[in-house]
Design a protein around this motif. Structure first.
Motif, PDB file in Angstrom:
ATOM      1  N   ARG A  52       0.836  -1.206   0.000  1.00 16.60           N
ATOM      2  CA  ARG A  52       0.000   0.000   0.000  1.00 16.60           C
ATOM      3  C   ARG A  52       0.870   1.256   0.000  1.00 16.60           C
ATOM      4  N   LYS A  53       0.474   2.230  -0.793  1.00 20.93           N
ATOM      5  CA  LYS A  53       1.200   3.493  -0.831  1.00 20.93           C
ATOM      6  C   LYS A  53       0.666   4.436   0.242  1.00 20.93           C
ATOM      7  N   SER A  54       1.549   5.308   0.722  1.00 20.06           N
ATOM      8  CA  SER A  54       1.141   6.259   1.750  1.00 20.06           C
ATOM      9  C   SER A  54       1.517   7.681   1.332  1.00 20.06           C
ATOM     10  N   LYS A  55       0.909   8.632   1.966  1.00 20.93           N
ATOM     11  CA  LYS A  55       1.192  10.041   1.716  1.00 20.93           C
ATOM     12  C   LYS A  55       2.639  10.382   2.069  1.00 20.93           C
ATOM     13  N   LEU A  56       3.217   9.589   2.938  1.00 27.74           N
ATOM     14  CA  LEU A  56       4.584   9.869   3.382  1.00 27.74           C
ATOM     15  C   LEU A  56       5.598   9.699   2.262  1.00 27.74           C
ATOM     16  N   GLU A  57       5.251   8.885   1.269  1.00 30.21           N
ATOM     17  CA  GLU A  57       6.182   8.639   0.180  1.00 30.21           C
ATOM     18  C   GLU A  57       6.507   9.921  -0.592  1.00 30.21           C
ATOM     19  N   LYS A  58       5.559  10.856  -0.632  1.00 33.41           N
ATOM     20  CA  LYS A  58       5.749  12.098  -1.379  1.00 33.41           C
ATOM     21  C   LYS A  58       6.023  13.288  -0.454  1.00 33.41           C
ATOM     22  N   PHE A  59       6.412  13.004   0.782  1.00 32.52           N
ATOM     23  CA  PHE A  59       6.673  14.072   1.743  1.00 32.52           C
ATOM     24  C   PHE A  59       7.899  14.880   1.300  1.00 32.52           C
ATOM     25  N   VAL A  84      12.293   9.287  16.950  1.00 28.73           N
ATOM     26  CA  VAL A  84      11.956  10.713  17.043  1.00 28.73           C
ATOM     27  C   VAL A  84      11.699  11.285  15.649  1.00 28.73           C
ATOM     28  N   SER A  85      12.577  10.956  14.714  1.00 24.44           N
ATOM     29  CA  SER A  85      12.433  11.451  13.345  1.00 24.44           C
ATOM     30  C   SER A  85      11.190  10.885  12.675  1.00 24.44           C
ATOM     31  N   GLU A  86      10.945   9.571  12.869  1.00 27.65           N
ATOM     32  CA  GLU A  86       9.786   8.932  12.251  1.00 27.65           C
ATOM     33  C   GLU A  86       8.481   9.514  12.781  1.00 27.65           C
ATOM     34  N   VAL A  87       8.411   9.709  14.087  1.00 24.76           N
ATOM     35  CA  VAL A  87       7.180  10.223  14.696  1.00 24.76           C
ATOM     36  C   VAL A  87       6.873  11.627  14.184  1.00 24.76           C
ATOM     37  N   LEU A 118       9.394  -2.236  10.529  1.00 32.10           N
ATOM     38  CA  LEU A 118       8.803  -1.810   9.267  1.00 32.10           C
ATOM     39  C   LEU A 118       9.486  -0.541   8.782  1.00 32.10           C
ATOM     40  N   THR A 119       9.288  -0.246   7.518  1.00 35.05           N
ATOM     41  CA  THR A 119       9.794   1.010   6.982  1.00 35.05           C
ATOM     42  C   THR A 119       8.941   2.169   7.502  1.00 35.05           C
ATOM     43  N   ARG A 120       9.436   3.377   7.307  1.00 35.43           N
ATOM     44  CA  ARG A 120       8.702   4.552   7.752  1.00 35.43           C
ATOM     45  C   ARG A 120       7.349   4.653   7.046  1.00 35.43           C
ATOM     46  N   ASN A 121       7.320   4.343   5.764  1.00 35.43           N
ATOM     47  CA  ASN A 121       6.064   4.374   5.011  1.00 35.43           C
ATOM     48  C   ASN A 121       5.075   3.336   5.534  1.00 35.43           C
ATOM     49  N   GLU A 122       5.574   2.155   5.841  1.00 34.73           N
ATOM     50  CA  GLU A 122       4.694   1.102   6.355  1.00 34.73           C
ATOM     51  C   GLU A 122       4.155   1.453   7.732  1.00 34.73           C
ATOM     52  N   LYS A 123       4.976   2.083   8.552  1.00 33.01           N
ATOM     53  CA  LYS A 123       4.504   2.505   9.880  1.00 33.01           C
ATOM     54  C   LYS A 123       3.407   3.563   9.742  1.00 33.01           C
ATOM     55  N   TYR A 124       3.562   4.438   8.770  1.00 27.31           N
ATOM     56  CA  TYR A 124       2.525   5.441   8.521  1.00 27.31           C
ATOM     57  C   TYR A 124       1.210   4.753   8.150  1.00 27.31           C
ATOM     58  N   THR A 125       1.303   3.730   7.300  1.00 26.04           N
ATOM     59  CA  THR A 125       0.105   3.005   6.880  1.00 26.04           C
ATOM     60  C   THR A 125      -0.563   2.300   8.060  1.00 26.04           C
ATOM     61  N   VAL A 126       0.247   1.698   8.924  1.00 23.54           N
ATOM     62  CA  VAL A 126      -0.296   1.050  10.122  1.00 23.54           C
ATOM     63  C   VAL A 126      -1.002   2.081  11.002  1.00 23.54           C
ATOM     64  N   PHE A 127      -0.342   3.219  11.219  1.00 27.40           N
ATOM     65  CA  PHE A 127      -0.910   4.294  12.042  1.00 27.40           C
ATOM     66  C   PHE A 127      -2.241   4.784  11.473  1.00 27.40           C
ATOM     67  N   GLN A 128      -2.274   5.043  10.189  1.00 25.63           N
ATOM     68  CA  GLN A 128      -3.484   5.541   9.544  1.00 25.63           C
ATOM     69  C   GLN A 128      -4.601   4.498   9.588  1.00 25.63           C
ATOM     70  N   THR A 129      -4.260   3.237   9.374  1.00 24.77           N
ATOM     71  CA  THR A 129      -5.266   2.174   9.368  1.00 24.77           C
ATOM     72  C   THR A 129      -5.877   1.982  10.748  1.00 24.77           C
ATOM     73  N   ILE A 130      -5.048   1.996  11.768  1.00 21.07           N
ATOM     74  CA  ILE A 130      -5.559   1.831  13.136  1.00 21.07           C
ATOM     75  C   ILE A 130      -6.475   2.992  13.503  1.00 21.07           C
ATOM     76  N   LEU A 131      -6.086   4.197  13.132  1.00 19.64           N
ATOM     77  CA  LEU A 131      -6.932   5.360  13.405  1.00 19.64           C
ATOM     78  C   LEU A 131      -8.288   5.236  12.715  1.00 19.64           C
ATOM     79  N   GLU A 132      -8.265   4.843  11.471  1.00 17.78           N
ATOM     80  CA  GLU A 132      -9.503   4.786  10.690  1.00 17.78           C
ATOM     81  C   GLU A 132     -10.375   3.596  11.063  1.00 17.78           C
ATOM     82  N   ARG A 133      -9.740   2.494  11.468  1.00 14.72           N
ATOM     83  CA  ARG A 133     -10.505   1.270  11.681  1.00 14.72           C
ATOM     84  C   ARG A 133     -10.940   1.056  13.128  1.00 14.72           C
TER      85      ARG A 133
END
Length: 633
Positions: A52-59, A84-87, A118-133
């Motif tokens: 899955r692609k995330s918005k972070l990829e184009k940051f 710290v950087s990832e968060v 996980l990669t930074r992009n994958e962590k973003y996807t996990v974070f977004q999915t948990i929030l939404e679901r």
């Protein structure tokens, strides 16, 4: 919980490689603690992260959110420089994309996620999915529907406890905001949060957090009830509840939450899902805030009539309407007597509770559901309702409102008397017409229940009604419930791992070929030591009514065999194979029997049964005594 070494871990690894549906992972995990080495793979699989692609990829690495200073400061709580950087990156992109303001809950939610491989992009996807679901919307709003709904669920299961908290003017938002907004990660250590989320994510049930809250409150009810006048002390004690959770408590917490969920009518979930987890709906929000107790849909009541009749319907309409047409299993309660003749009304309520208790002992009608003429379930008893009567021009409308008000006052009486499992039917009696053929219409001269006018409907009507249902439907459903087909790995494709396929010992040589017996036959059998009415807890937390039969040599599970007085054997184990009996620390009624072999150094478990037994202390004591008698014989 260790029941059989590492075999289940090998099965879990194989299931992940096979990319089986998350529901099968839930069965394999079955409340056990997930090995940390598999956490990343399990979370990624269940949340569908891979590819899955995330918005972070184009940051563009421009950190210019209006709350950037708060974001940067909050990220400093992490000791690892990479975290710290990832968060900061994840929060900046997410808040800029959604237009949301910074809240501390985001950092709490990211705490377990940053520990994944996980990669930074994958962590973003996990974070977004948990929030939404999983995370309820508007959790930061103290008057959100989610807090009112949480109160209704506690009122349903423990009205005494709920009324006590209400009496000290404590709202759910006063103590549980961080519980809902962070899925308890803001109140637990990272290690315990990970273990809790393992089971939360595998179960993929957004409503689980509601029943975790109920579990924590009910398990600590004695400590809550002992505080009578000190609001601040009780509030402080409530806020500290998650701090009592230890790592070994996590499987129990999730299992008990599933038990509470299974014992709750489920129609509220579909009704309020959108406003709780997607976007607040003004009409639904107002409804949740104003209803007197938990609503139940007519579809759920009718479906229950076809299968297990878990609802005890109380018809609160006037006697002439009840006599004209009613659900065949309904009990009539003339609520107008509450004001006109309190003594007679009290007698009627006692009769109702007596019939209800009889139904419960017979394995039916545990849940009380009140119904009236229609449209009144949304409104609670209040002075404004009474005042509205004077504004109605139609006498029929006035009578309708009076029926609704009388029912609400009657329901309030039952709740004040701490009657559990009390609900109101959505839409009242008219809603049943379009959902069932079980409406019984009577000629005007015929009496209610075959007796005097207005006499309460007999419990026998419920049984008579069930006899008219399709036995094919019931048999099919029972077969589905008791004979699931889970994922089977190559390790066990030729073994006898699953219930119903292991060694089953016949209790009585006189049984017919299908093992069907009557309840009376079981009770009269000379080998019967004790017969307990209980509920079987499946590996996924579902509850099924059953009997636990203890004989001189076996422990047997019996279920309804297709008709009201027939019982069928689901599983049976020789008492010598019971190697361990355990109870839930925070709910002793949940008992687990583990079967296997043992020697001085090692215990091998090959099967397990879990039950919700109201008389757990008595049952386990008798089982242990019978095991000792076998050893001495």
């Amino acid at each position: 919980m260790d029941d059989g070494g590492t075999t289940w871990i090998l099965e879990l690894e194989e299931a992940l490689l096979d990319e089986v549906p998350p529901a099968q992972l839930k069965v394999l995990l079955a409340g056990r603690a997930l090995p940390s080495s598999l956490r990343t793979d399990v979370w990624s699989h269940c949340l569908d992260v891979s590819g899955r692609k995330s918005k972070l990829e184009k940051f563009d690495d421009v950190y210019d959110h209006p709350d950037q200073a708060q974001i940067r400061q909050a990220a400093q709580k992490f000791s690892d420089i990479q975290a710290v950087s990832e968060v900061e990156s994840i929060l900046t992109v997410y808040l800029k994309d959604t237009g949301a303001k910074f809240q501390s809950k985001y950092v709490d939610l990211l705490t377990p996620i940053t520990r994944l491989s996980l990669t930074r992009n994958e962590k973003y996807t996990v974070f977004q999915t948990i929030l939404e679901r999983f995370v309820p919307v508007e959790s930061d709003n103290s008057d959100s529907a989610l807090y009112h709904l949480s109160r209704l669920l506690l009122l349903y299961h423990d009205p005494h406890l709920c009324n006590h908290i209400d009496s000290l003017k404590i709202n759910f938002s006063d103590f549980s905001t961080s519980w809902f907004s962070s899925l308890l990660s803001g109140d637990l250590s990272p290690e315990i949060s990970e273990q809790l989320w393992d089971l939360y994510i595998v179960n993929s049930d957004a409503w689980l957090i509601f029943f975790m809250v109920i579990t924590m409150l009910v398990n600590c009810r004695d400590h809550i009830l002992e505080i009578n006048n000190d609001r601040e002390e009780l509030l402080a004690r409530l806020k500290r509840l998650p701090g009592q959770i230890e790592a070994e408590d996590v499987p129990d917490l999730v299992t008990l939450a599933q038990v509470w969920s299974a014992r709750t009518p489920s129609s509220f979930k579909s009704k309020y899902y959108h406003t709780i987890f997607t976007a607040p709906d003004p009409a639904s929000e107002m409804e949740v805030k104003s209803i007197l107790c938990l609503p139940v849909s007519p579809q759920e009541v009718v479906s229950s009539e076809l299968v297990n009749s878990q609802f005890f319907v109380v018809d609160c309409r006037p006697a002439e309407q009840y006599n004209s047409s009613h659900l065949s299993s309904a009990f009539h309660l003339d609520c107008s007597l509450m004001l006109q003749d309190p003594t007679q009304f009290s007698t009627a309520c006692s009769a109702l509770l007596g019939f209800h208790q009889t139904a419960v002992l017979g394995g039916q009608g545990e849940h009380l559901v009140f119904l009236e003429e229609g449209r009144g379930y949304k409104r609670a008893v209040s002075d404004s309702i009474c005042r509205s009567l004077t504004e109605q021009s139609s006498e029929h409308s006035k009578d309708k409102y009076l029926v609704e008000d009388n029912m609400n006052m009657a329901v309030s009486r039952f709740l004040q008397q701490h009657t559990k499992f009390t609900s109101i039917l959505e839409g009242g009696f008219p809603s049943l017409h379009s959902n069932t053929s079980s409406i019984q219409t009577k000629a005007p001269e015929e009496k209610t229940g075959g007796g005097k006018p207005g006499e309460p409907g007999k419990l026998g009507l419920l049984k008579d009604n069930l006899k008219t249902k399709s036995e094919n439907i019931k048999s099919s459903l029972l077969n589905y419930i008791y004979n699931p087909q889970p994922h089977v790995s190559h390790i066990h494709r030729n073994s006898k791992q699953y219930k119903g396929t292991g060694d089953v010992f016949c209790l009585d040589e006189d049984e017919d070929e299908e093992g069907i017996r009557t309840l009376e036959d079981v009770k009269r059998n000379v080998d019967t030591v004790h017969l307990a009415d209980c509920q079987r807890v499946s590996e996924t937390g579902q509850l099924t009514n059953c009997f636990l039969l203890l004989t001189r040599t076996h422990l047997t599970t019996l279920v309804n065999g297709g008709s009201e007085d027939k019982l069928a054997t689901v599983s049976s184990h020789h008492l010598s194979t019971i190697v361990k009996i355990t109870s839930k620390k925070r709910q002793p009624e949940v008992i687990t029997f583990k079967y296997g072999t043992s020697n001085k150094e090692e215990v091998t478990v090959f099967d397990m049964d879990r039950f919700f037994i109201p008389t757990a202390g008595k049952v386990t004591s008798m089982v242990k005594q019978q095991i000792e008698k076998l050893k001495d014989s």
